[in-house]
Design a protein around this motif. Structure first.
Motif, mmCIF file in Angstrom:
data_model
loop_
_atom_site.group_PDB
_atom_site.id
_atom_site.type_symbol
_atom_site.label_atom_id
_atom_site.label_comp_id
_atom_site.label_asym_id
_atom_site.label_seq_id
_atom_site.Cartn_x
_atom_site.Cartn_y
_atom_site.Cartn_z
ATOM 1 N N HIS A 2 0.823 -1.210 0.000
ATOM 2 C CA HIS A 2 0.000 0.000 0.000
ATOM 3 C C HIS A 2 0.860 1.264 0.000
ATOM 4 C CE1 HIS A 2 -2.770 -3.120 1.564
ATOM 5 N NE2 HIS A 2 -3.542 -2.563 0.653
ATOM 6 N N ILE A 3 1.971 1.225 0.734
ATOM 7 C CA ILE A 3 2.891 2.369 0.749
ATOM 8 C C ILE A 3 3.478 2.572 -0.642
ATOM 9 C CG2 ILE A 3 5.082 3.213 1.679
ATOM 10 C CD1 ILE A 3 4.306 1.740 4.303
ATOM 11 N N PHE A 4 3.842 1.477 -1.294
ATOM 12 C CA PHE A 4 4.369 1.527 -2.659
ATOM 13 C C PHE A 4 3.359 2.183 -3.598
ATOM 14 C CE2 PHE A 4 4.888 -1.034 -6.704
ATOM 15 C CZ PHE A 4 5.944 -0.293 -7.192
ATOM 16 N N ILE A 5 2.117 1.790 -3.498
ATOM 17 C CA ILE A 5 1.068 2.355 -4.350
ATOM 18 C C ILE A 5 0.914 3.861 -4.103
ATOM 19 C CG2 ILE A 5 -1.436 2.349 -4.779
ATOM 20 C CD1 ILE A 5 -1.312 -0.724 -4.275
ATOM 21 N N ILE A 6 0.957 4.261 -2.843
ATOM 22 C CA ILE A 6 0.831 5.692 -2.506
ATOM 23 C C ILE A 6 2.013 6.478 -3.062
ATOM 24 C CG2 ILE A 6 0.874 7.349 -0.591
ATOM 25 C CD1 ILE A 6 -0.789 5.213 0.984
ATOM 26 N N ILE A 7 3.225 5.947 -2.902
ATOM 27 C CA ILE A 7 4.418 6.642 -3.407
ATOM 28 C C ILE A 7 4.342 6.802 -4.921
ATOM 29 C CG2 ILE A 7 6.916 6.393 -3.764
ATOM 30 C CD1 ILE A 7 7.004 5.145 -0.926
ATOM 31 N N VAL A 8 3.999 5.735 -5.628
ATOM 32 C CA VAL A 8 3.913 5.813 -7.092
ATOM 33 C C VAL A 8 2.790 6.759 -7.518
ATOM 34 C CG1 VAL A 8 3.434 4.500 -9.198
ATOM 35 C CG2 VAL A 8 5.028 3.602 -7.504
ATOM 36 N N PHE A 32 6.305 2.345 -16.287
ATOM 37 C CA PHE A 32 6.621 0.997 -15.835
ATOM 38 C C PHE A 32 6.211 0.801 -14.375
ATOM 39 C CE2 PHE A 32 9.429 -2.495 -14.516
ATOM 40 C CZ PHE A 32 9.137 -3.415 -15.516
ATOM 41 N N ALA A 33 6.359 1.836 -13.552
ATOM 42 C CA ALA A 33 5.961 1.749 -12.142
ATOM 43 C C ALA A 33 4.460 1.536 -12.016
ATOM 44 C CB ALA A 33 6.386 3.014 -11.397
ATOM 45 N N ILE A 34 3.689 2.231 -12.838
ATOM 46 C CA ILE A 34 2.233 2.048 -12.821
ATOM 47 C C ILE A 34 1.893 0.616 -13.223
ATOM 48 C CG2 ILE A 34 0.057 2.742 -13.921
ATOM 49 C CD1 ILE A 34 1.375 5.577 -14.155
ATOM 50 N N LEU A 35 2.545 0.123 -14.273
ATOM 51 C CA LEU A 35 2.318 -1.261 -14.702
ATOM 52 C C LEU A 35 2.779 -2.252 -13.631
ATOM 53 C CD1 LEU A 35 3.349 -0.961 -18.452
ATOM 54 C CD2 LEU A 35 1.040 -1.093 -17.501
ATOM 55 N N ALA A 36 3.855 -1.922 -12.929
ATOM 56 C CA ALA A 36 4.338 -2.792 -11.849
ATOM 57 C C ALA A 36 3.301 -2.894 -10.738
ATOM 58 C CB ALA A 36 5.661 -2.259 -11.297
ATOM 59 N N ILE A 37 2.664 -1.781 -10.415
ATOM 60 C CA ILE A 37 1.616 -1.802 -9.395
ATOM 61 C C ILE A 37 0.481 -2.715 -9.832
ATOM 62 C CG2 ILE A 37 -0.250 -0.438 -8.362
ATOM 63 C CD1 ILE A 37 1.728 1.831 -8.084
ATOM 64 N N LEU A 38 0.026 -2.533 -11.064
ATOM 65 C CA LEU A 38 -1.056 -3.380 -11.568
ATOM 66 C C LEU A 38 -0.644 -4.848 -11.549
ATOM 67 C CD1 LEU A 38 -2.275 -1.186 -14.552
ATOM 68 C CD2 LEU A 38 -3.362 -1.470 -12.313
ATOM 69 N N HIS A 39 0.593 -5.110 -11.915
ATOM 70 C CA HIS A 39 1.111 -6.476 -11.924
ATOM 71 C C HIS A 39 1.146 -7.056 -10.507
ATOM 72 C CE1 HIS A 39 4.476 -9.410 -11.829
ATOM 73 N NE2 HIS A 39 3.871 -9.854 -12.912
ATOM 74 N N GLU A 40 1.660 -6.294 -9.568
ATOM 75 C CA GLU A 40 1.758 -6.779 -8.185
ATOM 76 C C GLU A 40 0.371 -6.980 -7.579
ATOM 77 O OE1 GLU A 40 4.442 -7.944 -6.728
ATOM 78 O OE2 GLU A 40 5.519 -7.446 -8.548
ATOM 79 N N ILE A 41 -0.563 -6.101 -7.889
ATOM 80 C CA ILE A 41 -1.932 -6.269 -7.390
ATOM 81 C C ILE A 41 -2.512 -7.563 -7.935
ATOM 82 C CG2 ILE A 41 -4.289 -5.364 -7.566
ATOM 83 C CD1 ILE A 41 -3.035 -2.542 -7.341
ATOM 84 N N GLU A 42 -2.310 -7.795 -9.234
ATOM 85 C CA GLU A 42 -2.800 -9.034 -9.848
ATOM 86 C C GLU A 42 -2.170 -10.253 -9.194
ATOM 87 O OE1 GLU A 42 -2.162 -12.483 -12.221
ATOM 88 O OE2 GLU A 42 -0.651 -10.916 -12.331
#
Length: 124
Positions: A2-8, A32-42
């Motif tokens: 969640h902290i990662f998502i807020i920072i990005v 890429f960071a936005i895509l990484a968030i989507l990837h990690e959420i998935e």
């Protein structure tokens, strides 16, 4: 996570306001960071993700792993990588690293689908 998502989200908002003034490396790292968030959420929040498939194939129980530590190491990697993109935003290597990471992700997930003999990703 969640902290990662807020920072990005904060960095993305800042970059969107200054989009024309930032380097191509930083633009690509941010996307890429936005895509990484989507990837990690998935991977983390929907059952049957790539990690679960591979653990099952390797006969490793999720209970055998320290999930919190594994998640933390992934978040630390992404934060360091994104931080490097902001600090060294004119270094072409980071641009190439982003492209290589993207290609690797596509390859490894496709390989995972083939290893498990899935016709399509939705069978997971």
């Amino acid at each position: 996570m969640h902290i990662f998502i807020i920072i990005v989200a904060i960095l993305t908002a800042y970059d969107l306001l200054n989009w024309n003034d930032i380097s191509p490396v930083r633009k690509l790292v941010n996307i890429f960071a936005i895509l990484a968030i989507l990837h990690e959420i998935e991977e983390k929040y929907w059952p049957g993700g790539f990690a679960e498939l591979m653990l099952k194939k390797l006969n490793v129980s999720i209970n055998d792993l320290d999930v919190g530590r594994a998640n933390l190491s992934v978040v630390i990697f992404w934060l360091v990588y994104i931080g490097l993109g902001y600090i060294f935003d004119n270094i072409t290597f980071l641009f190439m690293m982003t492209i290589i990471l993207s290609l690797f992700e596509a390859f490894i997930h496709t390989a995972g689908i083939k290893i498990h003999k899935l016709d399509k990703p939705s069978q997971v």
